[in-house]
Design an enzyme around this catalytic site. Structure first.
Site, PDB file in Angstrom:
ATOM      1  CB  CYS A 150      -0.655   0.028   1.141  1.00 20.86           C
ATOM      2  SG  CYS A 150      -1.783   1.589   1.467  1.00 20.86           S
ATOM      3  CE1 TYR A 161      -5.286   1.955  -4.852  1.00 23.26           C
ATOM      4  CE2 TYR A 161      -4.072   3.748  -4.647  1.00 23.26           C
ATOM      5  CZ  TYR A 161      -4.248   2.548  -4.378  1.00 23.26           C
ATOM      6  OH  TYR A 161      -3.297   2.035  -3.906  1.00 23.26           O
TER       7      TYR A 161
END
Length: 326
Positions: free
Chosen positions: A63, A195
């Site tokens: 992440c 994203y």
């Protein structure tokens, strides 16, 4: 992905049906601050004093948001003060897990929990919301301090200086006003922009994300042709916030998230800048490309339904960067 609702786990992926196919990131909910004397920070409650061994990080190597906190933990010499557990890279219908079946995944050293959501419900049995990393845990009070990476890195930047003697400042007061709009543009169009492109479920939503992404990368390429770092001759948090996206770009965002107008390696200044930051003392050890490639390609069934993890690309982050002249 799933989420907690009053302490109960509900399975499911992001719902884009009400947003015209657009991915919208939810806001973090735990917003307390560690401070040198335990006084309250800009948000949340006080009582979280910087002390050795008191705090623990739950992170995913995959992440980029969690990666920020690992970098600052390294830059500021906090390894002995703040302990860490690493989740498994696969994030499926149970969310992030604390399984140990992938090299580098540690399990839960504090409670022996199986799922990260159990850390949230340990802090609040009726917790609601997405279960995200990083999570900064207070062992003394048995609760979550923060799950907002942008604020955790600012805590790490200064709160422990009196204990470590490390006064390196990546959020210098004289640059803060100038850093904010740079952070804001990079967050919206690059950090989160990849994203928004990758999780878009309509052409219009994808187009609306991918165009600003590459407009900003073009802007950054030009900025870095004249400046060694984003804010001039000093490394700041703006650089590290950008780095965690750039280091993932060609491996996952270019192909998996369809951010393929150009590769990072097609930008001479951005690519050299990424290599310089990668080669910064201690930073390379925070980059785990095996977790990165596995997590994105295996976890996102809606994007990659057959869960095939591709073989490349081959990137040499250790090659000379040549940015000393700027």
């Amino acid at each position: 992905m799933g989420e907690l609702v009053d302490g109960e786990w509900h399975k499911g992926w992001y719902d884009t049906s009400k947003t015209g196919g657009e991915f919208r990131r939810t806001t973090t909910t735990w917003r307390n601050w560690i401070t040198a004397d335990g006084s309250a920070g800009p948000s949340g409650k006080g009582g979280f004093k910087a002390e050795p061994g008191r705090y623990h990080l739950y992170v995913a190597y995959a992440c980029p948001w969690a990666h920020r906190t690992l970098i600052f933990r390294k830059l500021k010499g906090l390894e002995r003060l703040v302990s860490v557990d690493v989740v498994h890279p696969d994030m499926l219908e149970e969310g992030w897990t604390l399984e140990t079946g992938f090299a580098g995944s540690t399990g839960d050293s504090l409670f022996g929990k199986r799922y990260l959501r159990e850390i949230y419900t340990e802090a609040d049995p009726k917790a609601s919301g997405k279960v995200t990393v990083p999570v900064l845990w207070d062992k003394q009070r048995g609760t979550i301090v923060s799950n907002e990476s942008a604020e955790i890195i600012r805590m790490f930047n200064s709160a422990f200086d009196g204990l470590t003697g490390n006064t390196d400042d990546h959020w210098p007061e004289d640059l803060r006003e100038a850093i904010e709009p740079v952070n804001a543009r990079i967050y919206d169009t690059v950090n989160n922009g990849v994203y928004k492109a990758g999780f878009a479920t309509t052409q219009a939503a994808y187009d609306a994300a991918v165009e600003p992404l590459f407009a900003t990368l073009d802007w950054l390429e030009a900025r870095l042709s004249e400046n060694r770092y984003l804010m001039g001759d000093r490394v700041t948090e703006a650089d590290w916030r950008l780095f965690t996206t750039l280091v993932r770009f060609d491996t996952v965002y270019h192909g998996h998230f369809k951010c393929n107008r150009a590769r990072l390696v097609d930008y001479p200044n951005l690519w050299a800048y990424t290599r310089e930051l990668y080669q910064w003392p201690g930073v390379a050890s925070t980059v785990h490309m095996d977790h990165i490639a596995r997590h994105y390609h295996y976890s996102h069934e809606t994007v990659n339904p057959h869960r095939i993890v591709p073989a490349g690309p081959r990137l040499d982050f250790s090659a000379p960067h040549g940015r000393h002249h700027l």
